[in-house]
Design a protein around this motif. Structure first.
Motif, PDB file in Angstrom:
ATOM      1  N   ILE A  71       0.857  -1.185   0.000  1.00 36.18           N
ATOM      2  CA  ILE A  71       0.000   0.000   0.000  1.00 36.18           C
ATOM      3  C   ILE A  71       0.894   1.236   0.000  1.00 36.18           C
ATOM      4  O   ILE A  71       1.911   1.279   0.697  1.00 36.18           O
ATOM      5  N   LYS A  72       0.477   2.244  -0.757  1.00 40.77           N
ATOM      6  CA  LYS A  72       1.135   3.555  -0.744  1.00 40.77           C
ATOM      7  C   LYS A  72       0.065   4.618  -0.492  1.00 40.77           C
ATOM      8  O   LYS A  72      -0.970   4.627  -1.149  1.00 40.77           O
ATOM      9  N   GLY A  73       0.309   5.486   0.494  1.00 35.55           N
ATOM     10  CA  GLY A  73      -0.638   6.550   0.813  1.00 35.55           C
ATOM     11  C   GLY A  73      -1.596   6.215   1.928  1.00 35.55           C
ATOM     12  O   GLY A  73      -2.368   7.061   2.363  1.00 35.55           O
ATOM     13  N   ALA A  74      -1.590   5.000   2.426  1.00 35.70           N
ATOM     14  CA  ALA A  74      -2.437   4.571   3.535  1.00 35.70           C
ATOM     15  C   ALA A  74      -1.791   3.315   4.128  1.00 35.70           C
ATOM     16  O   ALA A  74      -0.691   2.915   3.720  1.00 35.70           O
ATOM     17  N   TYR A  75      -2.510   2.670   5.080  1.00 35.56           N
ATOM     18  CA  TYR A  75      -1.934   1.499   5.734  1.00 35.56           C
ATOM     19  C   TYR A  75      -3.066   0.656   6.313  1.00 35.56           C
ATOM     20  O   TYR A  75      -4.107   1.191   6.718  1.00 35.56           O
ATOM     21  N   PRO A  76      -2.898  -0.681   6.350  1.00 34.58           N
ATOM     22  CA  PRO A  76      -3.935  -1.506   6.972  1.00 34.58           C
ATOM     23  C   PRO A  76      -3.957  -1.317   8.481  1.00 34.58           C
ATOM     24  O   PRO A  76      -2.908  -1.127   9.113  1.00 34.58           O
ATOM     25  N   LEU A  77      -5.148  -1.369   9.052  1.00 32.69           N
ATOM     26  CA  LEU A  77      -5.266  -1.270  10.502  1.00 32.69           C
ATOM     27  C   LEU A  77      -4.591  -2.456  11.173  1.00 32.69           C
ATOM     28  O   LEU A  77      -3.979  -2.318  12.229  1.00 32.69           O
ATOM     29  N   ASN A  78      -4.705  -3.627  10.541  1.00 35.76           N
ATOM     30  CA  ASN A  78      -4.043  -4.827  11.046  1.00 35.76           C
ATOM     31  C   ASN A  78      -3.076  -5.340   9.983  1.00 35.76           C
ATOM     32  O   ASN A  78      -3.484  -5.639   8.856  1.00 35.76           O
ATOM     33  N   VAL A  79      -1.816  -5.434  10.320  1.00 34.56           N
ATOM     34  CA  VAL A  79      -0.811  -6.016   9.431  1.00 34.56           C
ATOM     35  C   VAL A  79      -0.666  -7.484   9.801  1.00 34.56           C
ATOM     36  O   VAL A  79      -0.124  -7.821  10.852  1.00 34.56           O
ATOM     37  N   ASP A  80      -1.180  -8.361   8.938  1.00 30.93           N
ATOM     38  CA  ASP A  80      -1.227  -9.782   9.288  1.00 30.93           C
ATOM     39  C   ASP A  80      -1.332 -10.602   8.011  1.00 30.93           C
ATOM     40  O   ASP A  80      -2.258 -10.395   7.214  1.00 30.93           O
ATOM     41  N   SER A  81      -0.403 -11.518   7.813  1.00 30.86           N
ATOM     42  CA  SER A  81      -0.427 -12.391   6.634  1.00 30.86           C
ATOM     43  C   SER A  81      -0.720 -13.840   6.998  1.00 30.86           C
ATOM     44  O   SER A  81      -0.593 -14.727   6.157  1.00 30.86           O
ATOM     45  N   SER A  82      -1.124 -14.103   8.230  1.00 31.72           N
ATOM     46  CA  SER A  82      -1.312 -15.493   8.672  1.00 31.72           C
ATOM     47  C   SER A  82      -2.430 -16.191   7.916  1.00 31.72           C
ATOM     48  O   SER A  82      -2.340 -17.397   7.656  1.00 31.72           O
ATOM     49  N   ASP A  83      -3.501 -15.448   7.548  1.00 32.13           N
ATOM     50  CA  ASP A  83      -4.592 -16.078   6.800  1.00 32.13           C
ATOM     51  C   ASP A  83      -4.111 -16.591   5.457  1.00 32.13           C
ATOM     52  O   ASP A  83      -4.669 -17.564   4.916  1.00 32.13           O
ATOM     53  N   CYS A  84      -3.101 -15.934   4.876  1.00 30.19           N
ATOM     54  CA  CYS A  84      -2.531 -16.402   3.609  1.00 30.19           C
ATOM     55  C   CYS A  84      -1.624 -17.610   3.824  1.00 30.19           C
ATOM     56  O   CYS A  84      -1.667 -18.590   3.073  1.00 30.19           O
ATOM     57  N   VAL A  85      -0.790 -17.526   4.843  1.00 27.86           N
ATOM     58  CA  VAL A  85       0.173 -18.603   5.098  1.00 27.86           C
ATOM     59  C   VAL A  85      -0.539 -19.931   5.313  1.00 27.86           C
ATOM     60  O   VAL A  85      -0.107 -20.984   4.807  1.00 27.86           O
ATOM     61  N   PHE A  86      -1.651 -19.909   6.045  1.00 22.13           N
ATOM     62  CA  PHE A  86      -2.381 -21.144   6.356  1.00 22.13           C
ATOM     63  C   PHE A  86      -3.610 -21.328   5.465  1.00 22.13           C
ATOM     64  O   PHE A  86      -4.436 -22.200   5.725  1.00 22.13           O
ATOM     65  N   GLY A  87      -3.735 -20.525   4.411  1.00 23.35           N
ATOM     66  CA  GLY A  87      -4.879 -20.602   3.524  1.00 23.35           C
ATOM     67  C   GLY A  87      -4.502 -21.009   2.118  1.00 23.35           C
ATOM     68  O   GLY A  87      -3.342 -21.370   1.832  1.00 23.35           O
ATOM     69  N   PRO A  88      -5.457 -20.946   1.190  1.00 19.30           N
ATOM     70  CA  PRO A  88      -5.177 -21.342  -0.206  1.00 19.30           C
ATOM     71  C   PRO A  88      -4.149 -20.445  -0.879  1.00 19.30           C
ATOM     72  O   PRO A  88      -3.468 -20.879  -1.812  1.00 19.30           O
ATOM     73  N   GLN A  89      -4.010 -19.201  -0.404  1.00 20.50           N
ATOM     74  CA  GLN A  89      -3.009 -18.309  -1.002  1.00 20.50           C
ATOM     75  C   GLN A  89      -1.598 -18.859  -0.795  1.00 20.50           C
ATOM     76  O   GLN A  89      -0.751 -18.815  -1.693  1.00 20.50           O
ATOM     77  N   GLY A  90      -1.316 -19.371   0.411  1.00 14.98           N
ATOM     78  CA  GLY A  90       0.000 -19.933   0.695  1.00 14.98           C
ATOM     79  C   GLY A  90       0.287 -21.178  -0.126  1.00 14.98           C
ATOM     80  O   GLY A  90       1.442 -21.431  -0.507  1.00 14.98           O
ATOM     81  N   LEU A  91      -0.745 -21.980  -0.409  1.00 15.44           N
ATOM     82  CA  LEU A  91      -0.553 -23.180  -1.222  1.00 15.44           C
ATOM     83  C   LEU A  91      -0.257 -22.831  -2.667  1.00 15.44           C
ATOM     84  O   LEU A  91       0.534 -23.513  -3.342  1.00 15.44           O
ATOM     85  N   PHE A  92      -0.879 -21.750  -3.171  1.00 17.51           N
ATOM     86  CA  PHE A  92      -0.691 -21.398  -4.576  1.00 17.51           C
ATOM     87  C   PHE A  92       0.600 -20.605  -4.790  1.00 17.51           C
ATOM     88  O   PHE A  92       1.391 -20.915  -5.681  1.00 17.51           O
ATOM     89  N   TYR A  93       0.824 -19.558  -3.971  1.00 17.35           N
ATOM     90  CA  TYR A  93       2.031 -18.731  -4.114  1.00 17.35           C
ATOM     91  C   TYR A  93       3.144 -19.287  -3.214  1.00 17.35           C
ATOM     92  O   TYR A  93       3.505 -18.693  -2.196  1.00 17.35           O
ATOM     93  N   LYS A  94       3.680 -20.435  -3.609  1.00 16.51           N
ATOM     94  CA  LYS A  94       4.669 -21.111  -2.766  1.00 16.51           C
ATOM     95  C   LYS A  94       5.994 -20.366  -2.698  1.00 16.51           C
ATOM     96  O   LYS A  94       6.739 -20.498  -1.722  1.00 16.51           O
TER      97      LYS A  94
END
Length: 650
Positions: free
Chosen positions: A259-282
């Motif tokens: 992100i540029k110009g703003a920011y997430p309230l919660n910085v967290d990638s755990s849902d990706c790591v343990f989700g389908p995103q982590g399986l696809f983007y190895k």
């Protein structure tokens, strides 16, 4: 005998054929309605219901499950873009699910639809014509299966809506026709007299107007990810956002990498790591991914980050989440940021683009906004930074329109008190004007607020009890038991009638900040339908009549005095109560342009007051002039008696 038997079997054969044909023939209502409608055919059918627990004594409050089906069919000659249908629910309905549709105001399901709701397309947004598809119903029609809860209508009674109409502009809907008691059909055709002053390219919908708009522009796209620019623009002269928070739902497991110009309230990638995103983007390093929530919340950055190479350098970014109304400063009425979004299969194609849905935006002390569904609009154009004379077009653009909700809320965020030169008492803010979620046992959330002496406005409510009791004793007023609760408002405003004479009158407005945060670039507005035409001047603020909003006076702090500071400690914190931040000004009016105005009778008090866009709670009464009349009569009798004594001594 053989002929008789043959006739007998022939008779029963005919009867059986009749029964089979009668009971297996499809309903003729839909084909008849379809054939007679050369426009958009809306069909609503109630398909069943059953009683739900708990069992209650009042039949009108007994909950029941209901299921129904809404069908939208395009029988016209023009494609229906972004279909929208109003269903007039009227039995306290709570909608749990609706296939292929979302609530157009952005409300998530489950949700209340007791006053009716507008449904719009989620997966199938546009309905093509029979001519363009050779009669393919999959492209001409959408079916919405709804399940929910209602109150008081027990089967076999049928809880039908009050109306079903097409909510798209430029259509006229005819009278509904029914099939039995559980089905209704409505045909809507193009209105030949409908005209729009908005022009657009044929393949895109016109941009809509609203209090606030959010534009989602795709500016760069690749097979697996894209960059989007999000612009929040304020169009309401009294709308405002402070510390805005923007949320949405992803449709297809997307996630935010940068992100540029703003920011997430919660910085967290755990849902990706343990989700389908982590399986696809190895091979992707998810430690650099900013957010993988299905519903992220984005916040603005402080001004110090504007020139930051990694997170800033975006026009209109980094303002601590403040978006001012265009009446104050058009250059500060929008906010912008960019996000890098990674997609998931089967959408790995640079032309496969879709915006998030269920948008929501909130501020701190600001109005509440309800946002609609994103609609595809013509690509946005912006100046090309590399070639200043040229404009750069977005690849694709969607618009989300948000409007200030007009819901009457019992709890607000600011309140108003009234006082006048002719009455010694102040009519305070209403009890629990800004809410009493957990009233103490020692106070009443329903008792009317007690009249106060003027000096009580300068002390916090918890320190006013003794002053209010003493004032009630002096003025011979009743004291409720238990004592009324406070207003619980972070900002209170006092409107004081100062003078009233033959040619004009004046008032004083005082703003109190009881919170712990200061308000920069604050503004206030008062609506005075009868008195505004006589407005002359605001002396300590910048003030003017607001264009486009009848009878409204707009005020803001002058340069260098535009801070409403936070509450601070008194001179002796151990003894003195805390002191609110305060701003004050006198406003003058002339009676030349307002003949017949009754200032004391109520015309000298505002009918609405706004602070930073939030409508404040007003007292239900204005100061009485009875006290002034009684004092005047007593004075006159004293003077008469005094003159009579002087006369007798002569």
């Amino acid at each position: 005998m053989a002929l008789h038997v043959h006739s007998f079997f022939y008779f029963w054969f005919v009867v059986m054929i009749f029964v089979v044909v009668f009971f297996t023939a499809p309903s003729v209502s839909q084909p008849q309605a379809t054939g007679s409608c050369n426009g958009i055919l809306l069909s609503y059918a109630y398909t069943g219901g059953l009683q739900l627990p708990p069992n209650v004594s009042d039949p009108a409050e007994q909950p029941y499950r209901f299921s129904s089906t809404l069908t939208v069919l395009n029988n016209g000659l023009e494609e229906l873009r972004s279909w929208r249908v109003f269903v007039g629910f009227q039995h306290g309905e709570w909608l749990v699910s609706a296939s292929n549709a979302v609530l157009a105001d952005g409300t998530s399901l489950p949700g209340s639809v007791e006053n009716g709701t507008v449904l719009s397309g989620e997966t199938v947004r546009d309905l093509k014509t029979a001519v363009a598809t050779a009669g393919d119903l999959n492209q001409m029609q959408v079916r919405v299966d709804m399940v929910g809860t209602l109150l008081g209508v027990a089967p076999p009674s049928v809880p039908m809506p009050s109306s079903v109409t097409l909510a798209n502009d430029g259509f006229l809907c005819g009278q509904p026709s029914g099939q039995g008691s559980n089905e209704t059909h409505v045909c809507c055709t193009s209105d030949p007299n409908f005209k729009t002053n908005i022009t657009t390219e044929e393949e895109f919908l016109p941009r809509q107007k609203g209090d606030l708009s959010i534009t989602y522009d795709i500016i760069r796209t690749y097979d697996s990810d894209y960059w989007a620019e999000v612009t929040i623009a304020n169009h309401n002269p009294l709308g405002r956002l402070d510390n805005w928070r923007l949320s949405w739902d992803w449709n297809n497991n997307e996630f935010i990498h940068t992100i540029k110009g703003a920011y997430p309230l919660n910085v967290d990638s755990s849902d990706c790591v343990f989700g389908p995103q982590g399986l696809f983007y190895k091979e992707l390093d998810f430690s650099n991914v900013l957010n993988c929530e299905r519903r992220p919340t984005i916040v603005d950055l402080p001004p110090t980050m504007f020139n930051n190479t990694d997170f800033g350098k975006i026009p209109f970014c980094c303002r601590n989440g403040t978006i001012l109304p265009p009446t104050m400063d058009p250059s500060l009425s929008s906010s912008r940021f960019q996000i890098q979004v990674f997609k998931m299969p089967p959408n790995l194609n640079r032309s496969k683009l879709s915006p998030p849905h269920n948008w929501e935006i909130k501020g701190t002390l600001n109005p509440d906004y309800a946002c609609g569904n994103p609609i595809r609009v013509s690509p946005s154009e912006s100046p090309d930074p590399t070639h200043p004379p040229s404009n750069k077009s977005a690849i694709a653009s969607w618009q989300v329109v948000c409007n200030i909700t007009n819901t009457k809320r019992e709890a607000r965020k600011c309140c108003v008190s009234f006082s006048a030169y002719y009455n010694e008492s102040v009519v305070p803010c209403n009890t629990c004007a800004c809410g009493c979620s957990n009233p103490e046992r020692t106070c009443s959330a329903t008792s009317q607020a007690m009249l106060l002496p003027p000096e009580a406005l300068l002390v916090p409510f918890q320190n006013r009890t003794e002053k209010a009791r003493a004032w009630a004793e002096i003025q011979h007023l009743n004291v409720p038991n238990p004592f009324p609760c406070g207003d619980n408002c972070g900002v209170s405003i006092n409107w004081h009638l100062v003078t009233d004479h033959r040619s004009g009158w004046s008032a004083r407005i005082t703003l109190f900040n009881w919170g712990e945060a200061s308000f920069a670039d604050w503004f206030a507005a008062v609506r005075m339908e009868k008195a505004a035409k006589g407005f002359e001047e605001v002396y300590s603020f910048n003030g003017s009549l607001l264009d486009g909003v009848d009878g409204t006076i707009f005020m803001q702090g002058k340069k260098g005095l535009n801070f409403l500071v936070a509450e601070t400690d008194g001179s002796n914190p151990r003894r003195d109560p805390r002191v609110p931040g305060k701003q004050q000004s006198v406003i003058s009016f002339t009676k030349k342009n307002t003949p017949g105005i009754d200032v004391v009778g109520g015309d000298g008090f505002p009918s609405k007051v706004f602070f930073n866009g939030e409508e404040c709670s007003l007292p239900s009464v204005v100061p009485s002039s009875g006290t002034r009349m009684e004092v005047s009569l007593a004075t006159m009798m004293f003077l008469v008696l005094f003159l009579w004594i002087l006369f007798m001594r002569q």
